[in-house]
Design an enzyme around this catalytic site. Structure first.
Site, PDB file in Angstrom:
ATOM      1  N   SER A 329      -0.094 -30.327  40.235  1.00  0.00           N
ATOM      2  CA  SER A 329       1.119 -31.109  40.070  1.00  0.00           C
ATOM      3  C   SER A 329       2.283 -30.741  39.669  1.00  0.00           C
ATOM      4  O   SER A 329       2.720 -31.335  38.608  1.00  0.00           O
ATOM      5  CB  SER A 329       0.647 -32.625  39.567  1.00  0.00           C
ATOM      6  OG  SER A 329      -0.746 -32.893  40.290  1.00  0.00           O
ATOM      7  N   ARG A 344       8.880 -24.096  38.941  1.00  0.00           N
ATOM      8  CA  ARG A 344       9.415 -24.477  37.684  1.00  0.00           C
ATOM      9  C   ARG A 344       8.141 -25.402  37.018  1.00  0.00           C
ATOM     10  O   ARG A 344       7.562 -25.896  37.728  1.00  0.00           O
ATOM     11  CB  ARG A 344      10.802 -25.121  37.575  1.00  0.00           C
ATOM     12  CG  ARG A 344      10.775 -26.434  38.275  1.00  0.00           C
ATOM     13  CD  ARG A 344      11.947 -27.158  38.194  1.00  0.00           C
ATOM     14  NE  ARG A 344      12.050 -28.308  39.158  1.00  0.00           N
ATOM     15  CZ  ARG A 344      12.271 -28.451  40.379  1.00  0.00           C
ATOM     16  NH1 ARG A 344      12.593 -27.084  40.886  1.00  0.00           N
ATOM     17  NH2 ARG A 344      12.191 -29.551  40.927  1.00  0.00           N
ATOM     18  N   ASP A 382      -0.477 -33.397  43.982  1.00  0.00           N
ATOM     19  CA  ASP A 382      -1.130 -34.779  43.727  1.00  0.00           C
ATOM     20  C   ASP A 382      -0.579 -35.661  44.485  1.00  0.00           C
ATOM     21  O   ASP A 382      -1.248 -36.586  45.036  1.00  0.00           O
ATOM     22  CB  ASP A 382      -0.942 -34.977  42.161  1.00  0.00           C
ATOM     23  CG  ASP A 382       0.486 -35.071  41.427  1.00  0.00           C
ATOM     24  OD1 ASP A 382       1.341 -34.779  42.453  1.00  0.00           O
ATOM     25  OD2 ASP A 382       0.445 -35.572  40.429  1.00  0.00           O
TER      26      ASP A 382
HETATM   27  C1  BGC Z   1       5.753 -32.703  39.225  1.00  0.00           C
HETATM   28  C2  BGC Z   1       5.303 -32.840  40.506  1.00  0.00           C
HETATM   29  C3  BGC Z   1       4.197 -33.924  40.823  1.00  0.00           C
HETATM   30  C4  BGC Z   1       4.427 -34.992  39.604  1.00  0.00           C
HETATM   31  C5  BGC Z   1       3.507 -36.132  39.465  1.00  0.00           C
HETATM   32  C6  BGC Z   1       6.287 -33.467  38.588  1.00  0.00           C
HETATM   33  O1  BGC Z   1       6.551 -33.331  37.380  1.00  0.00           O
HETATM   34  O2  BGC Z   1       6.961 -31.555  39.374  1.00  0.00           O
HETATM   35  O3  BGC Z   1       4.662 -31.745  41.278  1.00  0.00           O
HETATM   36  O4  BGC Z   1       3.785 -34.328  42.043  1.00  0.00           O
HETATM   37  O5  BGC Z   1       5.191 -34.514  38.507  1.00  0.00           O
HETATM   38  O6  BGC Z   1       2.549 -35.495  38.809  1.00  0.00           O
END
Ligand code: BGC
Length: 711
Positions: A329, A344, A382
């Site tokens: 995620s 990142r 996610d």
């Molecule tokens: C991430 C995402 C993720 C989201 C929820 C963010 O900080 O960059 O990729 O889907 O958090 O978990």
């Protein structure tokens, strides 16, 4: 000859009221009618007076020619200069009454207001947003009166349970100073309808930019999910989920007789691993969790595998290897179904050497080091997992448009038309048969340059002292990782202000528990990230007498003993304001996706009313997951309220948007994609018939043919 005669006309009229028959002019009736139906009666009142006066002044010549029947006989003769004056008036051929400059100005303003009311909805959004403003709505009658009237504060008082002060000191200057300070801070989090609309406009612009070029503020990452299973699956599939706070491992056993079972375990990610020196430390930990999970839940399979590896018969066959869906995620540049490099870190993770590396390969290396029978088959965000899981399980035939997370972080993945993803280029190796693709927007980085996002001193210092300043600015105002810290900073600004008596009493009589409030020197309130976002949910929903739950939590978890009811009320008001702003910002993202994909069509043509049910075909389905949307009181209502304030959606469109929780969707979605990827690798795939909804539908029906959920 023209002259101002309004005053003279009124004076004359007042001396002889019976001689004049006043018939309202059509214009006057119109103005009065408008005054009744619009909320701007203060503006129309002077105008209607103007019309009355104007009408009366036209009757002046006939009035002045007749002797007044009410004038007593024997009254003194008119003085000579007055006689002269009246003669000169009589000589006038006519009298024209002009409005005073103030009334003319008010009339002009009324015209502008009417023009804006009628013309505004017709203007294109960029022009419209120049004019938009929020009209203060009257508070519902059930609300307790807020100490100071402001719609935003009033709403907070309406949403949170009524606090009944028991202290006789609650009208004291100290209490009032605290209440005023809390309201002042709460107001800093006001996010108006105008702000919401400006946000939506900019959000759509950044979405389009992200679809057209690499390196845009919003990444808009294509996901390459294209194949579907053929419906004869058997075996064990795994999914792991590296979110913000926890690492989850689960397995889905496909029994081959229309059933499957889901088993899962969860472990908190140690803080030191989030900022480890090398990627290996983190990924070795993840592999270890997978090993423990296999030993615990699939011991037989695991042991057989270990024995086979050690035996003379050599390494295991493909079918003895688990295919694993990896929910990762964080923003990843995906280049294949199980390939993607980290763009990142977010949510407090900061491991420098992972940036630019393929996270699937990093995990596979550690899995192989432990000799586990696992192949990383699919890489999934996610939000993508949530979108897929929700699409399979949402009521009705409608495919889900958006999967969104409002938890530790925030993000959304949605179904986009392939021809809008121009950055893929003509030669890209993409399956065009559906015409659509799931895009991982990575909206947490919306408006990093702060052109439209709110920026209080608390947001500002939080960002400046974070490990990624200037990045994920949208997420830093919305998600669970940050809201507690925003509240902590807001509260500390009051604690540090000696003129505000928050958590401080001069003596025990100032406190309804007859003690003095004390903040421990090592209270988490004094430490960065010390206040957990769950506290916002606790205090905003506290309906206990005297806010006992809030006070107990302050005492038990935050080292603040004997907080007064007024302290708790101040804390709750500010927490509610931060939560409400987060929900309204979330509405910006949802609205932008709904509007830009054109899923609502023309809101003017929607025939639903408050009494009619929304037709299933008209539903726009959205799957959500995450602690905020699940547990923060009124989060969805606040989102819906903001959606109604957006003209392209409005009250009718908002009713068509169905928001449903897709609990743990990321894990289930990842396992499903692993299954698809596995089939694709073995060349055992069915191409989708068309449309992502067709793809999701055929995947679901393929699974349904073989599986029955036994979670
Ligand atoms: C991430 C995402 C993720 C989201 C929820 C963010 O900080 O960059 O990729 O889907 O958090 O978990």
């Amino acid at each position: 000859m023209w002259r101002w005669s309004r005053k003279a006309a009124i004076a004359d009229f007042s001396t002889s009221p019976n001689s004049v028959k006043i018939t309202p002019e059509p214009r006057l009736l119109l103005v009065q009618q408008l005054a009744k139906v619009s909320c701007i009666s203060t503006l129309t009142a002077p105008l209607s007076k103007l019309a009355v006066r104007h009408h009366r002044s036209h009757s002046l010549p006939s009035l002045s020619r007749q002797p007044s029947p009410t004038r007593p006989t024997g009254q003194a003769e008119e003085l000579p200069f007055l006689r002269e004056l009246h003669k000169s008036q009589r000589r006038l051929p006519f009298t024209v009454d002009l409005p005073s400059p103030t009334t003319a100005l008010l009339g002009f303003l009324l015209l502008i207001v009417l023009a804006v009311q009628f013309l505004l909805p017709q203007l294109p959004l960029p022009y419209r947003e120049l004019f938009l403003r929020s009209y203060p709505k009257p508070a519902p009658l059930s609300c307790p009166p807020a100490p100071t009237y402001n719609p935003f504060i009033q709403d907070l008082y309406c949403r949170v349970p009524v606090y009944k002060p028991s202290s006789i000191y609650n009208k004291s200057p100290r209490s009032m100073a605290l209440a005023a300070a809390a309201q002042r801070v709460a107001l800093e989090f006001e996010y108006s309808a105008q702000d919401v609309n400006r946000g939506v406009y900019e959000f759509i612009r950044e979405m389009d930019e992200g679809l057209s070029k690499q390196g845009a503020t919003m990444s808009q990452i294509p996901t390459y999910v294209t194949a579907v299973p053929n419906g004869t699956e058997k075996g064990l599939y795994m999914a792991v989920d590296l979110g913000g706070t926890n690492f989850r491992v689960c397995s889905i056993q496909l029994h081959g007789n229309s059933t499957f079972s889901l088993t899962q375990s969860k472990v908190a990610i140690p803080k030191e691993l989030m900022v480890a020196k090398t990627s290996r430390e983190l990924f070795a930990f993840l592999a270890k969790q997978i090993q423990q999970f296999l030993q615990q839940h699939h011991g037989e399979h695991y042991n057989a595998h270990v024995e086979r590896r050690a035996s003379v018969f050599g390494p295991p066959h493909d079918e003895q290897i688990f295919s694993l869906g990896f929910t990762f995620s964080f923003p990843v540049q995906q280049s294949g179904i199980n390939k993607g490099t980290l763009i990142r870190w977010t949510k407090g993770f900061d491991i420098h050497d992972t940036i630019g590396k393929d996270v699937c390969a990093l995990l596979q290396t550690e899995i192989d080091r432990l000799g586990l029978p696992v192949r990383v088959a699919a890489l999934v965000n996610d939000t993508v997992g949530t979108l897929m899981a929700r699409s399979y399980t949402s009521p009705g035939k409608t495919g889900t448009l958006l999967g969104a997370i409002f938890g530790t972080g925030t993000n959304g993945a949605y179904v986009e038309k392939l021809d809008k993803v121009t950055k893929l280029g003509k030669g890209a190796d993409v399956d065009h048969s559906t015409g659509e693709m799931i895009i991982n927007s990575e909206w947490g980085s919306f408006d990093n340059h702060l052109s439209v996002l709110p920026d209080t001193p608390y947001d500002h210092s939080l960002d400046a002292e974070s490990n990624n300043p200037g990045i994920q600015m949208f997420e830093k105002r919305i998600s669970g990782m940050f809201l507690g810290e925003i509240l902590r900073r807001a509260l500390m600004s009051l604690v540090d202000d000696k003129s505000v008596p928050l958590f401080s009493d001069e003596h025990s009589n100032q406190n309804d528990v007859h003690s003095t409030t004390n903040i421990d020197s090592d209270s988490p309130l004094r430490k960065q990230w010390g206040l957990d976002t769950s506290f916002l949910s606790i205090t905003s929903g506290d309906s206990s007498a005297g806010l006992k739950v809030t006070r107990q939590t302050l005492d038990n978890d935050y080292g603040i003993s004997a907080a007064s009811a007024e302290d708790a009320e101040a804390v709750r008001l500010i927490a509610a304001a931060i939560g409400k702003r987060a929900a309204r910002l979330s509405a910006v993202a949802i609205a932008a996706v709904v509007i830009s994909t054109g899923k609502l069509g023309d809101p003017q043509n929607i025939a639903t009313t408050s009494t009619t049910e929304v037709n299933e075909d008209d539903v726009v389905d959205i799957g959500v997951d995450g602690s905020l949307v699940e547990f923060y009181p009124n989060f969805e209502e606040y989102i819906r309220e903001a959606l109604r304030e957006i003209p392209e959606i409005g009250a009718q469109g908002e009713k068509r948007i169905r928001i449903g929780i897709a609990k743990d969707g990321s894990g289930v979605g990842a396992a499903l994609i692993a299954l698809v990827a596995d089939k694709a690798m073995k060349g055992d795939v069915t191409r989708p018939a068309g449309g992502v909804e067709g793809f999701l539908g055929s995947l679901w029906s393929a699974l349904n043919r073989n599986l029955r959920v036994m979670v």
